[in-house]
Enzyme design. Structure first.
Site, mmCIF file in Angstrom:
data_model
loop_
_atom_site.group_PDB
_atom_site.id
_atom_site.type_symbol
_atom_site.label_atom_id
_atom_site.label_comp_id
_atom_site.label_asym_id
_atom_site.label_seq_id
_atom_site.Cartn_x
_atom_site.Cartn_y
_atom_site.Cartn_z
ATOM 1 N NE ARG A 159 -18.162 -1.914 79.677
ATOM 2 C CZ ARG A 159 -18.318 -3.212 79.377
ATOM 3 N NH1 ARG A 159 -17.360 -4.084 79.651
ATOM 4 N NH2 ARG A 159 -19.432 -3.630 78.810
ATOM 5 C CG HIS A 216 -12.109 -7.410 84.464
ATOM 6 N ND1 HIS A 216 -13.106 -8.353 84.371
ATOM 7 C CD2 HIS A 216 -11.752 -7.353 85.766
ATOM 8 C CE1 HIS A 216 -13.353 -8.840 85.567
ATOM 9 N NE2 HIS A 216 -12.542 -8.254 86.433
ATOM 10 C CE1 TYR A 236 -15.716 -6.797 77.451
ATOM 11 C CE2 TYR A 236 -17.682 -6.846 76.059
ATOM 12 C CZ TYR A 236 -17.100 -6.770 77.304
ATOM 13 O OH TYR A 236 -17.888 -6.666 78.422
ATOM 14 C CG ASN A 281 -12.108 -11.818 81.713
ATOM 15 O OD1 ASN A 281 -13.024 -11.496 82.473
ATOM 16 N ND2 ASN A 281 -11.914 -11.233 80.537
ATOM 17 C CB ALA A 296 -21.317 -11.458 83.594
ATOM 18 N NE ARG A 314 -19.689 -9.987 75.615
ATOM 19 C CZ ARG A 314 -19.138 -10.097 76.819
ATOM 20 N NH1 ARG A 314 -17.947 -10.626 76.964
ATOM 21 N NH2 ARG A 314 -19.793 -9.692 77.871
ATOM 22 C CD GLU A 372 -10.897 -9.208 89.369
ATOM 23 O OE1 GLU A 372 -10.450 -9.141 90.538
ATOM 24 O OE2 GLU A 372 -11.967 -8.680 89.010
ATOM 25 N N PRO A 411 -18.228 -16.507 81.192
ATOM 26 C CG PRO A 411 -20.093 -15.722 82.329
ATOM 27 C CD PRO A 411 -18.727 -16.297 82.556
ATOM 28 C CG ASN A 412 -21.819 -13.855 77.613
ATOM 29 O OD1 ASN A 412 -22.588 -14.561 76.947
ATOM 30 N ND2 ASN A 412 -22.167 -13.363 78.768
HETATM 31 C C1 DQA Z 1 -15.152 -8.343 81.266
HETATM 32 C C2 DQA Z 1 -15.926 -7.212 81.958
HETATM 33 C C3 DQA Z 1 -17.220 -7.735 82.570
HETATM 34 O O1 DQA Z 1 -17.925 -6.673 83.199
HETATM 35 C C4 DQA Z 1 -18.099 -8.321 81.502
HETATM 36 O O2 DQA Z 1 -19.260 -8.897 82.077
HETATM 37 C C5 DQA Z 1 -17.402 -9.315 80.625
HETATM 38 C C6 DQA Z 1 -16.008 -9.078 80.259
HETATM 39 C C7 DQA Z 1 -13.905 -7.821 80.514
HETATM 40 O O3 DQA Z 1 -13.054 -8.653 80.178
HETATM 41 O O4 DQA Z 1 -13.801 -6.619 80.263
HETATM 42 O O5 DQA Z 1 -17.994 -10.278 80.160
HETATM 43 O O6 DQA Z 1 -14.700 -9.253 82.271
#
Ligand code: DQA
Length: 151
Positions: A109, A102, A25, A76, A79, A20, A100, A12-13
């Site tokens: 963070r 990120h 990011y 990825n 959240a 964003r 995985e 998501p997002n």
């Molecule tokens: C994320 C890190 C997560 O904590 C966050 O909710 C994201 C992006 C990253 O790519 O740094 O949406 O996965």
């Protein structure tokens, strides 16, 4: 035998990448990341299927398809990393390597980002390398899959 295939899954997002929180990011969009991944895949001799969804059930349905359709998964989970037992269970049900990714260094963070339901299932974890993390994950995945073929 065909080229190894890898599902690159985004949670998501991540569709908002580039607009964003760019300080965290970066300025690249998800399309830019897809292009980076396609370029890396071409170089590494693997096929990728690059997807993003904001919906937990959609990510899970794609993971179920992946059980029989792909050789490895780069994910990825965004959240859902920190909340979703369901995605972790879906990944556990796949007998394929999972990496995985990120973009940000989640450990730098908020405390709620320090726990991942996915990490215990992952073969490798790449955090804080920006969008290059996807390329690093694909490189590692190509190595793992080449070893499998050689066995
Ligand atoms: C994320 C890190 C997560 O904590 C966050 O909710 C994201 C992006 C990253 O790519 O740094 O949406 O996965």
């Amino acid at each position: 035998m065909g080229m190894p295939s890898v599902l690159v899954l985004n949670g998501p997002n991540l569709n908002l990448l580039g607009t964003r929180e760019p300080a965290i990011y970066g300025a690249e969009t998800l399309d830019d990341v897809a292009a980076l991944c396609r370029e890396a895949a071409g170089r590494l001799g693997i096929e990728i299927d690059f997807r993003q969804s904001n919906a937990e059930h959609q990510l899970i349905d794609w993971l179920h398809e992946a059980r029989t359709h792909v050789d490895g998964i780069v994910i990825n989970p965004a959240a859902y990393t920190h909340t979703s037992v369901a995605i972790a269970d879906a990944l556990s049900a796949i007998a394929k390597p999972v990496i995985e990714v990120h973009i940000s260094n989640v450990h730098k963070r908020e405390a709620f980002r320090h726990h991942s339901f996915v990490s215990p299932i992952a073969e490798a974890i790449i955090v804080g390398c920006g969008t290059q993390g996807y390329v690093l994950a694909l490189e590692r995945m190509a190595t793992l899959l080449a070893k499998k073929v050689a066995q």
